[in-house]
Design a protein around this motif. Sequence first.
Motif, PDB file in Angstrom:
ATOM      1  N   LYS A  52      41.509 -15.991  65.435  1.00 55.94           N
ATOM      2  CA  LYS A  52      42.016 -17.346  65.651  1.00 55.94           C
ATOM      3  C   LYS A  52      41.603 -17.872  67.023  1.00 55.94           C
ATOM      4  CE  LYS A  52      46.035 -20.319  65.971  1.00 55.94           C
ATOM      5  NZ  LYS A  52      47.481 -20.429  66.241  1.00 55.94           N
ATOM      6  N   HIS A  53      41.716 -17.019  68.035  1.00 56.13           N
ATOM      7  CA  HIS A  53      41.388 -17.452  69.394  1.00 56.13           C
ATOM      8  C   HIS A  53      39.909 -17.812  69.543  1.00 56.13           C
ATOM      9  CE1 HIS A  53      45.074 -15.160  71.220  1.00 56.13           C
ATOM     10  NE2 HIS A  53      45.410 -16.208  70.508  1.00 56.13           N
ATOM     11  N   TRP A  95      38.719 -20.482  65.526  1.00 55.04           N
ATOM     12  CA  TRP A  95      39.495 -21.558  64.930  1.00 55.04           C
ATOM     13  C   TRP A  95      38.648 -22.808  64.741  1.00 55.04           C
ATOM     14  CZ3 TRP A  95      43.670 -21.758  62.202  1.00 55.04           C
ATOM     15  CH2 TRP A  95      44.348 -22.980  62.017  1.00 55.04           C
ATOM     16  N   ASP A 146      52.106 -11.603  59.205  1.00 57.23           N
ATOM     17  CA  ASP A 146      52.643 -12.967  59.126  1.00 57.23           C
ATOM     18  C   ASP A 146      51.571 -13.999  59.512  1.00 57.23           C
ATOM     19  OD1 ASP A 146      54.155 -15.240  59.055  1.00 57.23           O
ATOM     20  OD2 ASP A 146      55.375 -14.765  60.809  1.00 57.23           O
ATOM     21  N   ILE A 148      51.371 -16.991  58.662  1.00 57.35           N
ATOM     22  CA  ILE A 148      52.009 -18.282  58.957  1.00 57.35           C
ATOM     23  C   ILE A 148      52.470 -18.301  60.406  1.00 57.35           C
ATOM     24  CG2 ILE A 148      53.904 -19.838  58.391  1.00 57.35           C
ATOM     25  CD1 ILE A 148      53.797 -18.744  55.522  1.00 57.35           C
ATOM     26  N   GLY A 149      53.154 -17.232  60.830  1.00 60.09           N
ATOM     27  CA  GLY A 149      53.619 -17.146  62.206  1.00 60.09           C
ATOM     28  C   GLY A 149      52.483 -17.127  63.209  1.00 60.09           C
ATOM     29  N   ILE A 150      51.385 -16.478  62.843  1.00 53.99           N
ATOM     30  CA  ILE A 150      50.203 -16.475  63.716  1.00 53.99           C
ATOM     31  C   ILE A 150      49.645 -17.890  63.855  1.00 53.99           C
ATOM     32  CG2 ILE A 150      47.801 -15.661  63.892  1.00 53.99           C
ATOM     33  CD1 ILE A 150      48.722 -13.098  62.474  1.00 53.99           C
ATOM     34  N   GLY A 151      49.811 -18.689  62.808  1.00 49.18           N
ATOM     35  CA  GLY A 151      49.350 -20.073  62.852  1.00 49.18           C
ATOM     36  C   GLY A 151      48.026 -20.327  62.180  1.00 49.18           C
ATOM     37  N   VAL A 152      47.541 -19.361  61.361  1.00 43.01           N
ATOM     38  CA  VAL A 152      46.247 -19.569  60.712  1.00 43.01           C
ATOM     39  C   VAL A 152      46.383 -20.254  59.353  1.00 43.01           C
ATOM     40  CG1 VAL A 152      45.048 -17.732  61.945  1.00 43.01           C
ATOM     41  CG2 VAL A 152      46.282 -17.183  59.840  1.00 43.01           C
ATOM     42  N   ASP A 177      49.516 -22.618  56.859  1.00 44.97           N
ATOM     43  CA  ASP A 177      50.842 -23.239  56.827  1.00 44.97           C
ATOM     44  C   ASP A 177      51.736 -22.618  55.772  1.00 44.97           C
ATOM     45  OD1 ASP A 177      50.464 -25.040  58.888  1.00 44.97           O
ATOM     46  OD2 ASP A 177      49.625 -26.583  57.574  1.00 44.97           O
ATOM     47  N   LYS A 230      44.545 -24.940  56.048  1.00 48.81           N
ATOM     48  CA  LYS A 230      44.455 -26.115  56.904  1.00 48.81           C
ATOM     49  C   LYS A 230      43.219 -26.091  57.786  1.00 48.81           C
ATOM     50  CE  LYS A 230      47.463 -24.072  60.480  1.00 48.81           C
ATOM     51  NZ  LYS A 230      48.739 -24.251  61.213  1.00 48.81           N
ATOM     52  N   SER A 242      57.548 -10.747  63.723  1.00 52.48           N
ATOM     53  CA  SER A 242      57.594 -11.582  62.518  1.00 52.48           C
ATOM     54  C   SER A 242      58.464 -10.950  61.442  1.00 52.48           C
ATOM     55  CB  SER A 242      56.183 -11.791  61.977  1.00 52.48           C
ATOM     56  OG  SER A 242      55.372 -12.469  62.909  1.00 52.48           O
TER      57      SER A 242
END
Length: 346
Positions: A110-111, A114, A127, A129-133, A135, A142, A183
């Motif tokens: 992700k870092h 993205w 998780d 979702i919690g990582i943000g990759v 929704d 997304k 998470s």
Amino acid sequence: MVIPKKISIFQIIVFIGLVLPTASHSLPDPERFYRLLILDSQTGSPYQDVRISLIAALSEYGYRVGENLQITYGIAENDVLAGELILKEELSKKFDVIYAGGTVATISAKHVMWNSHIPVVFGAPTDPIGIGVIDNFDQPPKANFTGVSYPVPVRSRFLFLRQLMPDAHRFGLIYADMPQSESYNRWIRELLENDPEFDDIEVIFRAVPLVTGNNGDQKMAELAIPFIQELNDKVDAFLKPNDQLGARENFAKTVESYADKPLIGLVKNDVVSRWGATAVVYPCLECIGRQVAVMIRGLFEDYQVQQIEPKWPARYGYAVDLTKTKHFGIKVPVGILQLSGKNIVQ
């Protein structure tokens, strides 16, 4: 490429193809050479199990060694910055897909990756979702990330506990201080706070520092001994954590040595390899690998990542040690025995 001392990275050439039982997929383009970068969070289970299944499934599907697929493989050793460095060093080459195995590798990706033009498929993070990759599951991604998560959903695990030990109300969970633990433990707290079916259950949490490296799980298990001794008289059973401590053998053996309460495992080997757990409902790692292979195949066939929805593991497995259940006075329901099948240890 300059490789940090703690990073193991090597290149393997694999040519694999995927023939799914559906007319929407075709054989690999004979004129095309496919490139896949695999970044695993660490060596060993569960990352190795998923990776082996992924490569085997691709092999069944037509992307074969020496013909049309090159795999470059790196290990982050549970170090996000090390994973980022591997990705940055390797991205001077052209890849069709990046595969991130586990939570740390997914965070590294992700870092660095993205909204890149290169799609990223994750496998077995706790998780996403919690990582943000992503929704949510079963919805179009997304950004450029999709994949398959790792754990059995918390509610399913606690339903298993309820069936197996209906009179148990207090559980001890000793975990490693790492993102996937945060998470998973949050999900447990939310379940116990919001679901009336489990309002009589309490989980006592204790944390040990994260220790990385090949012997990290052994050192963390040793750090857990005072907590095991503290909680032994307070709980009805121990739960293996959903993290690096829980995925390996040493913690289960340590609980078995220092406690006289049952341990509910996290992975299949906790029971079938006699690591020390009494019973387990576990994610099917082979199935995760095959799910990921289907996604990667679609991307090789020029599907857009937004066409490939992220998923939970497709299947769970069950295992029970009947010697231990008898010792602890647990009467195993027939339904759990049927689901365990060949995974019953006596």
